[in-house]
Design a protein around this motif. Structure first.
Motif, PDB file in Angstrom:
ATOM      1  N   LYS A 154      33.209  49.839  45.252  1.00  0.00           N
ATOM      2  CA  LYS A 154      33.181  50.257  46.714  1.00  0.00           C
ATOM      3  C   LYS A 154      34.641  50.633  47.202  1.00  0.00           C
ATOM      4  O   LYS A 154      34.607  51.721  48.029  1.00  0.00           O
ATOM      5  CB  LYS A 154      32.764  49.093  47.519  1.00  0.00           C
ATOM      6  N   GLU A 155      35.492  49.942  46.590  1.00  0.00           N
ATOM      7  CA  GLU A 155      37.143  50.428  47.092  1.00  0.00           C
ATOM      8  C   GLU A 155      37.500  51.853  46.275  1.00  0.00           C
ATOM      9  O   GLU A 155      37.899  52.462  47.145  1.00  0.00           O
ATOM     10  CB  GLU A 155      37.968  49.462  46.760  1.00  0.00           C
ATOM     11  N   LYS A 156      36.897  51.944  45.122  1.00  0.00           N
ATOM     12  CA  LYS A 156      37.268  53.237  44.623  1.00  0.00           C
ATOM     13  C   LYS A 156      36.273  54.335  44.939  1.00  0.00           C
ATOM     14  O   LYS A 156      36.792  55.284  45.197  1.00  0.00           O
ATOM     15  CB  LYS A 156      37.162  52.980  42.997  1.00  0.00           C
ATOM     16  N   TYR A 157      35.245  54.114  45.131  1.00  0.00           N
ATOM     17  CA  TYR A 157      34.077  55.125  45.388  1.00  0.00           C
ATOM     18  C   TYR A 157      33.379  54.614  46.824  1.00  0.00           C
ATOM     19  O   TYR A 157      32.290  54.073  46.661  1.00  0.00           O
ATOM     20  CB  TYR A 157      33.129  55.113  44.277  1.00  0.00           C
ATOM     21  N   PRO A 158      34.195  54.636  47.825  1.00  0.00           N
ATOM     22  CA  PRO A 158      33.397  54.180  49.119  1.00  0.00           C
ATOM     23  C   PRO A 158      32.200  54.880  49.605  1.00  0.00           C
ATOM     24  O   PRO A 158      31.505  54.258  50.613  1.00  0.00           O
ATOM     25  CB  PRO A 158      34.534  54.569  50.288  1.00  0.00           C
ATOM     26  N   PHE A 159      31.779  55.946  49.140  1.00  0.00           N
ATOM     27  CA  PHE A 159      30.478  56.732  49.336  1.00  0.00           C
ATOM     28  C   PHE A 159      29.095  55.961  48.746  1.00  0.00           C
ATOM     29  O   PHE A 159      28.183  56.324  49.017  1.00  0.00           O
ATOM     30  CB  PHE A 159      30.533  57.999  48.917  1.00  0.00           C
ATOM     31  N   ILE A 160      29.289  55.181  47.631  1.00  0.00           N
ATOM     32  CA  ILE A 160      28.357  54.334  46.971  1.00  0.00           C
ATOM     33  C   ILE A 160      27.698  53.427  48.034  1.00  0.00           C
ATOM     34  O   ILE A 160      28.444  52.700  48.593  1.00  0.00           O
ATOM     35  CB  ILE A 160      28.728  53.599  45.913  1.00  0.00           C
ATOM     36  N   LYS A 161      26.470  53.568  48.198  1.00  0.00           N
ATOM     37  CA  LYS A 161      25.650  52.570  48.799  1.00  0.00           C
ATOM     38  C   LYS A 161      24.849  51.376  47.833  1.00  0.00           C
ATOM     39  O   LYS A 161      24.190  51.916  47.226  1.00  0.00           O
ATOM     40  CB  LYS A 161      24.594  53.346  49.793  1.00  0.00           C
ATOM     41  N   PHE A 162      25.034  50.275  48.384  1.00  0.00           N
ATOM     42  CA  PHE A 162      24.506  49.254  47.619  1.00  0.00           C
ATOM     43  C   PHE A 162      23.223  48.559  48.270  1.00  0.00           C
ATOM     44  O   PHE A 162      23.799  48.031  49.512  1.00  0.00           O
ATOM     45  CB  PHE A 162      25.419  48.280  47.194  1.00  0.00           C
ATOM     46  N   PRO A 163      22.293  48.488  47.762  1.00  0.00           N
ATOM     47  CA  PRO A 163      21.226  47.629  48.766  1.00  0.00           C
ATOM     48  C   PRO A 163      21.482  45.955  48.653  1.00  0.00           C
ATOM     49  O   PRO A 163      21.963  45.667  47.509  1.00  0.00           O
ATOM     50  CB  PRO A 163      19.947  47.883  47.954  1.00  0.00           C
ATOM     51  N   GLU A 164      21.234  45.501  49.758  1.00  0.00           N
ATOM     52  CA  GLU A 164      21.768  43.962  49.873  1.00  0.00           C
ATOM     53  C   GLU A 164      20.554  43.340  49.326  1.00  0.00           C
ATOM     54  O   GLU A 164      19.478  43.516  49.406  1.00  0.00           O
ATOM     55  CB  GLU A 164      21.810  43.700  51.353  1.00  0.00           C
ATOM     56  N   LYS A 165      21.069  42.395  48.265  1.00  0.00           N
ATOM     57  CA  LYS A 165      19.965  41.395  48.042  1.00  0.00           C
ATOM     58  C   LYS A 165      19.889  40.117  48.950  1.00  0.00           C
ATOM     59  O   LYS A 165      20.864  39.881  49.499  1.00  0.00           O
ATOM     60  CB  LYS A 165      20.362  40.556  46.572  1.00  0.00           C
ATOM     61  N   ASN A 166      18.484  39.634  48.876  1.00  0.00           N
ATOM     62  CA  ASN A 166      18.415  38.461  49.775  1.00  0.00           C
ATOM     63  C   ASN A 166      18.445  37.054  49.184  1.00  0.00           C
ATOM     64  O   ASN A 166      17.891  36.999  48.024  1.00  0.00           O
ATOM     65  CB  ASN A 166      17.096  38.418  50.537  1.00  0.00           C
ATOM     66  N   TYR A 167      19.041  36.012  49.900  1.00  0.00           N
ATOM     67  CA  TYR A 167      18.934  34.861  49.412  1.00  0.00           C
ATOM     68  C   TYR A 167      17.371  34.232  49.137  1.00  0.00           C
ATOM     69  O   TYR A 167      16.928  34.420  50.207  1.00  0.00           O
ATOM     70  CB  TYR A 167      19.871  33.865  50.237  1.00  0.00           C
ATOM     71  N   ARG A 168      17.116  33.248  48.236  1.00  0.00           N
ATOM     72  CA  ARG A 168      15.849  32.765  48.252  1.00  0.00           C
ATOM     73  C   ARG A 168      15.895  31.369  47.609  1.00  0.00           C
ATOM     74  O   ARG A 168      17.012  30.998  47.223  1.00  0.00           O
ATOM     75  CB  ARG A 168      14.975  33.826  47.287  1.00  0.00           C
ATOM     76  N   PHE A 169      14.807  30.677  48.159  1.00  0.00           N
ATOM     77  CA  PHE A 169      14.833  29.452  47.696  1.00  0.00           C
ATOM     78  C   PHE A 169      13.703  28.731  47.341  1.00  0.00           C
ATOM     79  O   PHE A 169      12.525  29.327  47.672  1.00  0.00           O
ATOM     80  CB  PHE A 169      14.856  28.352  49.141  1.00  0.00           C
ATOM     81  N   LEU A 170      13.544  28.141  46.184  1.00  0.00           N
ATOM     82  CA  LEU A 170      12.144  27.530  45.561  1.00  0.00           C
ATOM     83  C   LEU A 170      12.415  26.122  45.115  1.00  0.00           C
ATOM     84  O   LEU A 170      13.438  25.701  44.579  1.00  0.00           O
ATOM     85  CB  LEU A 170      11.964  28.240  44.376  1.00  0.00           C
ATOM     86  N   SER A 171      11.338  25.296  46.027  1.00  0.00           N
ATOM     87  CA  SER A 171      11.300  23.910  45.671  1.00  0.00           C
ATOM     88  C   SER A 171      10.405  23.627  44.379  1.00  0.00           C
ATOM     89  O   SER A 171       9.399  24.003  44.573  1.00  0.00           O
ATOM     90  CB  SER A 171      10.886  23.174  46.769  1.00  0.00           C
ATOM     91  N   THR A 172      10.931  22.740  43.330  1.00  0.00           N
ATOM     92  CA  THR A 172      10.286  22.790  42.317  1.00  0.00           C
ATOM     93  C   THR A 172      10.143  21.073  41.981  1.00  0.00           C
ATOM     94  O   THR A 172      11.179  20.427  42.141  1.00  0.00           O
ATOM     95  CB  THR A 172      10.646  23.305  40.903  1.00  0.00           C
ATOM     96  N   ILE A 173       8.833  20.762  41.610  1.00  0.00           N
ATOM     97  CA  ILE A 173       8.599  19.258  41.396  1.00  0.00           C
ATOM     98  C   ILE A 173       7.879  19.134  40.119  1.00  0.00           C
ATOM     99  O   ILE A 173       6.940  19.568  39.681  1.00  0.00           O
ATOM    100  CB  ILE A 173       7.953  18.768  42.746  1.00  0.00           C
TER     101      ILE A 173
END
Length: 434
Positions: A154-173
């Motif tokens: 992003k610093e070198k090529y500010p025109f690049i667009k990155f889609p944001e990833k979302n935080y997720r949670f999973l409870s396993t038992i």
């Protein structure tokens, strides 16, 4: 599109660049080994080789990704942003270490293919790992390094667009044994009384009698509590059920017990269910298919998810066995003795078979923390446990990863050594979901 110069493209290179760029930072790319094409390209580009070409982002490479076979690794570590990173390189590089080689070393579990001192269950222990030795076990370093590469782009090529990833949670038992005293059969019940009598443990005898006569609820039977709590927080947990023959390390309920099967079906009605392969199945691999088939028949559905009992993993045999019986997802990747990130990542990724030098379709879901690690290995108090959960949840949220926790039905009993741990579980849910 990102153009990546590298002198050689092999399975290791393709694998780790896919994980970093397509999986973690979501940018498409292609390779070239033509220096002239690379120099004339006017889009974003990265050079991964031994020397820079022009004014591109240059990552100095070590030999690991260009090698074949498995050999003892000799690498120097360098501190970068308070993390002691393996595979240091010279200063002209965009980073003072090779993040692609370091990530591959972590994700492939390279160190677990090399000779190591096994614990009493023949497992690779956390203290043998580079993550523990270098002090970054509690950080998802592969995600962190990927985020740093993204920032450099992003610093070198500010025109690049990155889609944001979302935080997720999973409870396993995990359900190793659905009941502490009930449904154990006459022989095991009598043996339990004799053992308690021999130890003069009259409190145990009294408790066992009250449970078996219906005067007290079995302490492992926390399923109604779980259902209500999960409904309250609107989450769907993932259960792993031990469905094996009784053995030294596999002390579950008899698989043909009707009440046990009824419980399994009721769990399957509101949650996803996977197999908890027995300890014995690591030695007698035909047991694995038998256990999966049994559980599948009870639930009347295919079983595609797995977590090893005792977290017993042997690379690459365990995962090859799972692939052979059509398991698509494994949730075993974590340590029993320490919390943190065994593979340095908090994101699902495909297993790379280092012996065969090939990526597989088996997806690995690393977990960050097991309650038994805190209580049984480190004797942590419930209040301190909440803080340790918060630390790891915050680490995962910082990189928009996936936080996976591991609990057992008996640890939610609020009895015996688990007094106070119901609160820990609910506080974890609040923090993970906030």
């Amino acid at each position: 599109m990102l153009l990546i110069f590298t002198p050689k493209v092999n399975n290791r290179i393709k694998y780790i660049f896919d994980v970093i760029f397509r999986n973690l930072i979501s940018i498409d790319y292609r390779f070239t080994n033509n220096a002239e094409e690379f120099k004339s390209y006017d889009g974003p580009k990265i050079n991964y080789s031994y020397q820079p070409i022009s004014d591109e982002i240059f990552f100095c490479s070590v030999n690991l990704l260009f090698e074949t076979g498995i050999k003892q690794q000799q690498f120097d570590s360098v501190k970068f942003e308070n993390i002691l990173c393996p595979y240091s390189v010279y200063k002209n590089s965009a980073l003072p270490f090779d993040p692609f080689a370091a990530s591959f070393y972590m994700l492939s579990r390279y160190e677990e293919y090399l000779p190591y001192k096994k614990d009493k269950y023949d497992r690779f222990d956390a203290i043998e790992s580079i993550a523990y030795i270098n002090g970054f076990l509690k950080k998802p370093v592969v995600n962190i390094w990927a985020q740093k590469i993204k920032l450099l782009l992003k610093e070198k090529y500010p025109f690049i667009k990155f889609p944001e990833k979302n935080y997720r949670f999973l409870s396993t038992i995990d359900i190793d044994s659905a009941w502490e005293y009930k449904q154990k059969g006459i022989v095991r019940t009598i043996a339990g009384f004799i053992k308690a009598l021999y130890a003069l443990n009259f409190q145990e005898i009294s408790k066992r009698m009250r449970v078996l006569t219906g005067l007290k609820k079995d302490s492992f039977d926390t399923f109604e509590y779980q259902f209500e709590l999960h409904k309250k927080y609107n989450i769907v947990p993932l259960y792993f059920i031990l469905f094996a023959d009784y053995a030294q390390y596999d002390k579950n309920i008899y698989v043909n017990n009707r009440k046990f099967q009824s419980l399994v079906k009721s769990i399957g009605d509101y949650a996803d269910v996977g197999i908890h392969p027995s300890f014995a199945s690591n030695i007698k691999h035909e047991k694995l298919l038998t256990e999966i088939t049994r559980l599948s028949n009870v639930l009347n559905r295919d079983i595609s998810k797995s977590r090893q009992h005792f977290l017993k993993l042997t690379f690459p045999d365990t995962y090859r066995n799972l692939i052979e019986v059509d398991i698509a997802e494994d949730y075993s990747l974590g340590y029993a003795t320490e919390t943190g990130f065994r593979a340095g990542i908090c994101e699902p990724y495909n297993f790379f078979d280092l012996d065969l030098e090939t990526e597989t379709h088996l997806k690995l879901f690393p977990f960050a923390i097991m309650e038994g690690t805190l209580r049984d290995y480190h004797n942590v108090t419930p209040q301190d446990a909440i803080q340790q959960y918060k630390q790891l949840i915050d680490e995962v949220k910082a990189v928009n990863g996936m936080f996976i926790s591991l609990w057992h039905n008996e640890s939610l009993s609020n009895e015996n050594r688990w007094v106070g741990w119901q609160k820990v579980y609910e506080e974890m849910l609040k923090m993970a979901l906030s």
